[in-house]
Design a protein around this motif. Structure first.
Motif, PDB file in Angstrom:
ATOM      1  N   LYS A 476       0.823  -1.206   0.000  1.00 46.65           N
ATOM      2  CA  LYS A 476       0.000   0.000   0.000  1.00 46.65           C
ATOM      3  C   LYS A 476       0.861   1.262   0.000  1.00 46.65           C
ATOM      4  CE  LYS A 476      -3.692  -2.239   2.671  1.00 46.65           C
ATOM      5  NZ  LYS A 476      -4.447  -2.207   3.947  1.00 46.65           N
ATOM      6  N   ILE A 477       2.094   1.141   0.454  1.00 44.41           N
ATOM      7  CA  ILE A 477       2.999   2.293   0.541  1.00 44.41           C
ATOM      8  C   ILE A 477       3.876   2.321  -0.706  1.00 44.41           C
ATOM      9  CG2 ILE A 477       4.718   3.492   1.909  1.00 44.41           C
ATOM     10  CD1 ILE A 477       2.063   3.125   3.332  1.00 44.41           C
ATOM     11  N   ASN A 478       3.503   3.177  -1.643  1.00 45.89           N
ATOM     12  CA  ASN A 478       4.288   3.338  -2.869  1.00 45.89           C
ATOM     13  C   ASN A 478       4.567   2.002  -3.550  1.00 45.89           C
ATOM     14  OD1 ASN A 478       5.616   4.908  -4.810  1.00 45.89           O
ATOM     15  ND2 ASN A 478       7.602   4.650  -3.803  1.00 45.89           N
ATOM     16  N   ASN A 479       3.588   1.122  -3.485  1.00 50.73           N
ATOM     17  CA  ASN A 479       3.687  -0.196  -4.125  1.00 50.73           C
ATOM     18  C   ASN A 479       4.884  -1.004  -3.630  1.00 50.73           C
ATOM     19  OD1 ASN A 479       2.148  -1.733  -6.164  1.00 50.73           O
ATOM     20  ND2 ASN A 479       4.145  -1.906  -7.165  1.00 50.73           N
ATOM     21  N   GLY A 480       5.274  -0.766  -2.360  1.00 50.22           N
ATOM     22  CA  GLY A 480       6.376  -1.522  -1.768  1.00 50.22           C
ATOM     23  C   GLY A 480       7.714  -1.271  -2.421  1.00 50.22           C
ATOM     24  N   GLY A 481       7.824  -0.193  -3.192  1.00 56.35           N
ATOM     25  CA  GLY A 481       9.080   0.095  -3.889  1.00 56.35           C
ATOM     26  C   GLY A 481       9.285  -0.759  -5.125  1.00 56.35           C
ATOM     27  N   CYS A 482       8.259  -1.487  -5.511  1.00 54.09           N
ATOM     28  CA  CYS A 482       8.357  -2.388  -6.670  1.00 54.09           C
ATOM     29  C   CYS A 482       7.781  -1.716  -7.927  1.00 54.09           C
ATOM     30  CB  CYS A 482       7.588  -3.689  -6.395  1.00 54.09           C
ATOM     31  SG  CYS A 482       8.152  -4.589  -4.928  1.00 54.09           S
ATOM     32  N   TRP A 483       8.043  -2.370  -9.062  1.00 52.23           N
ATOM     33  CA  TRP A 483       7.519  -1.905 -10.349  1.00 52.23           C
ATOM     34  C   TRP A 483       6.009  -2.046 -10.379  1.00 52.23           C
ATOM     35  CZ3 TRP A 483       4.562  -4.657 -13.773  1.00 52.23           C
ATOM     36  CH2 TRP A 483       4.361  -4.087 -15.025  1.00 52.23           C
ATOM     37  N   HIS A 484       5.350  -1.084 -11.006  1.00 49.56           N
ATOM     38  CA  HIS A 484       3.916  -1.203 -11.246  1.00 49.56           C
ATOM     39  C   HIS A 484       3.552  -0.331 -12.447  1.00 49.56           C
ATOM     40  CE1 HIS A 484       4.093   2.518  -8.952  1.00 49.56           C
ATOM     41  NE2 HIS A 484       2.888   2.816  -9.408  1.00 49.56           N
ATOM     42  N   ASP A 485       2.489  -0.754 -13.159  1.00 47.38           N
ATOM     43  CA  ASP A 485       2.063  -0.003 -14.336  1.00 47.38           C
ATOM     44  C   ASP A 485       0.609  -0.369 -14.634  1.00 47.38           C
ATOM     45  OD1 ASP A 485       2.034   1.642 -16.493  1.00 47.38           O
ATOM     46  OD2 ASP A 485       3.750   0.726 -17.518  1.00 47.38           O
TER      47      ASP A 485
END
Length: 631
Positions: A476-485
């Protein structure tokens, strides 16, 4: 007149001698701050310096500066403007710390002259080899009162030998840089600060009394906020002396003391023949102590500040209102229990100890790291005596420096008290600008780099270069620092919310999962839609497969089948379910018939058995031949 002066002198000498008597087992502790020479190399090191009891020490902070020893006016007893000397720092240069020699004038005057010439701080070198002492203010007169009140720079006394080292280095052409550090001047063991103010109800003792009254009024609001929030524990104290045994029956002693000479205060006007007496001051001091004790019993110790400020305003000596009637009116207006306060005060004419004032005399003696209380007023923070001007901002800094780092209340982090170091380059800590998350935590002494807790998700790392979200909910926090699109209404993420710090590209993508996840072309790489009749079209994150003619694609088997077969299959399944349903109905009917036949059979058997033993309604009487008599 001479007799009055002799009596006065005798009483004053008695007060002075006996003010030391209860402290014979104590000592005066010189409050110090650390002074570090950073250059030149030959005198580099850490030295002690005694904090001056005027000006504003930077409690909780530090100051780096360049030391200057003037060629003229080296004792600083004259204004430096007369010699054309200026200590103002040029833009971009370190602040100027002026080194002066002790002697010929008051310490405070030296500092004042240096401040007017632009100095940021003053070091006074002792002129004899001795243990460090506290530089105090002189007894104020009309000429000294004004400049003492206006001194705003810190100052410290250094030992003679250290002063010689500094002078030799400066005369030799070396650049002498030092760092004055007040961060450890006040202990900071936990999240609560204990402080006490040694004060006096006398409002006719000159500039010091005026300054004390002004401080109490200014500091009242902040003190009550800290006390109500449970951040501090404040205790007021009052200094008393006792009269020499030889003078207890004298007129002077009777007018200045209560309880037969046990508790005394100097005459407010320094004139025994007019105005208020010292015993009036002692009684009011006692009343203010009891106001605190009664208020503390009701869990509202901060009411003491209300009483003291109201009493100063409503009951001044100048208006002849410094009396019991005015004090009682203030007590009633604050809703305090007057009877409890009077009981606490006891009888001032009794020839016995007063428990409250006796406790105050015992408390004057230094204990632990705190020295004897000999200067009035005196502020003690976490058992260390405060040195410097009794001014709201300076005292707040001293109190705030007594909190364990990161436990300071919000009032200590206001711009009026400290500088937020996190505003400058994020304090050198880790930061995620996209999510507006930082590891920099502002504290009174500076800042700490500590991975934060955001919305229940704890970040882990060194706080300087890395902080990574961990645990459930991290996605939930910045997508866990992972890639997203997201494209065409479909969102994809490489964050796995399974309690571990892991980024993994979702199905249909390949990459490191952090910076990139590239779409896999299943058609080109022949990973799907490989049946002879299939036609493959790649889409973002997936693929579409179609079959020629009337064929239908089955993704699970990667095969094409005819729609007729598909429909036939559907009909077969429908027939199967109809037959199955018919069998279920037949079985249910057979079960019901079977149950009915069994019940009918059982009923007939029971009736037959019962007919053997008793006539039934449908049968006639059965003739019993057992008892027939035969001829």
């Amino acid at each position: 007149m001479k007799k009055l002066w002799r009596s006065t002198l005798a009483l004053i000498l008695g007060f002075l001698l006996l003010s030391v008597a209860p402290s014979s087992m104590g000592r005066f502790v010189v409050e110090k701050n650390s002074l570090t020479v950073t250059s030149p190399e030959k005198i580099k090191g850490t030295y002690d310096s005694a904090i001056g009891n005027f000006g504003i020490p930077q409690y909780g902070g530090s100051m780096a500066g360049s030391v200057v020893y003037p060629k003229d006016n080296q004792k600083g007893c004259k204004e430096f403007d007369e010699s054309g000397i200026s200590f103002k720092s040029k833009p971009g240069a370190l602040p100027t710390i002026v080194l002066l020699d002790r002697g010929s004038c008051f310490f405070a005057l030296k500092v004042w002259n240096a401040q007017k010439a632009g100095a940021s701080a003053v070091l006074v070198a002792d002129d004899i080899e001795e243990n460090l002492i506290t530089m105090d203010t002189p007894e104020e007169d009309g000429s000294s009162a004004k400049y003492i009140e206006n001194i705003t720079i810190p100052s410290a006394l250094i030992e003679k030998s250290f002063g010689i080292k500094l002078k030799d280095a400066i005369s030799g052409g070396d650049m002498v840089n030092v760092n004055l550090d007040w961060r450890e001047a006040v202990p900071h063991p936990d999240d609560r600060v204990e402080y006490e103010l040694w004060t006096n109800s006398n409002d006719e003792c000159g500039v010091k009394c005026d300054m004390l009254m002004e401080f109490v009024k200014d500091f009242k609001g902040a003190a009550q906020i800290l006390e109500k929030g449970g951040y501090t524990q404040f205790t007021p104290h009052y200094i008393t002396w006792y009269c020499p045994q030889a003078f207890t029956l004298s007129k002077q002693c009777k007018s200045q003391c209560i309880n037969h000479g046990r508790y005394c205060a100097p005459d407010p006007e320094q004139d025994f023949s007019t105005g208020y007496d010292g015993k009036n001051v002692v009684i009011e001091n006692l009343r203010q102590l009891c106001v605190y004790k009664v208020a503390n019993e009701t869990k509202k110790p901060w009411v003491w500040w209300d009483y003291v400020t109201d009493f100063q305003i409503r009951c001044p000596m100048k208006e002849k209102k410094y009396n019991k009637e005015c004090a009682d009116a203030v007590i009633k207006s604050l809703g305090l229990d007057l009877k409890k306060i009077e009981k606490c005060m006891g009888d001032p004419d009794a020839d016995s100890d007063n428990p409250v004032l006796k406790e105050e005399q015992d408390a004057q003696v230094g204990k632990g790291s705190r020295g004897d209380v000999t200067i009035l007023p005196t502020l003690v923070v976490n058992n260390r005596q405060y040195r410097g001007k009794l001014e709201k901002g300076a005292v707040m800094k001293a109190i705030c420096s007594g909190f364990e780092e990161t436990t300071e209340p919000a009032v200590c982090l206001s711009s009026d008290v400290e500088t937020n170091e996190c505003l400058d380059n994020n304090g050198g800590c880790w930061q995620d600008k996209a999510a507006n998350i930082t590891a920099c935590k502002d504290t009174f002494r500076g800042r700490v780099c500590e991975c934060p807790l955001v919305d229940g998700v704890q970040f882990k790392g060194d706080g300087y270069t890395t902080c990574e979200a961990s645990g459930p909910g991290r996605c939930k926090i910045n997508n866990g620092g992972c890639w997203h699109d997201a494209r065409n209404g479909h969102a994809f993420s490489a964050c796995l919310d399974d309690g571990h710090v892991k980024c993994q590209c979702p199905a249909g993508f390949k990459g490191d999962g952090i910076k990139n996840c590239d779409d896999i072309d299943e058609c080109k790489e022949k990973k799907a839609c490989q049946c002879p009749e299939c036609s493959c079209t790649n889409t973002w994150g997936s693929y579409d497969c179609s079959c020629s003619g009337d064929l239908l694609y089955i993704r699970d088997h990667d095969a094409c089948i005819s729609k007729t077969a598909s429909q036939g299959g559907k009909s077969a399944w429908a027939a199967f379910w109809v037959i199955l349903l018919g069998l279920v109905v037949a079985a249910a009917g057979a079960y019901l018939v079977y149950k009915y036949r069994i019940r009918s059979y059982m009923d007939s058997e029971i009736r037959a058995i019962m007919a053997q033993y008793m006539p039934l309604d449908s049968q006639g009487e059965v003739v019993n031949h057992v008892n027939d008599e035969r001829a």
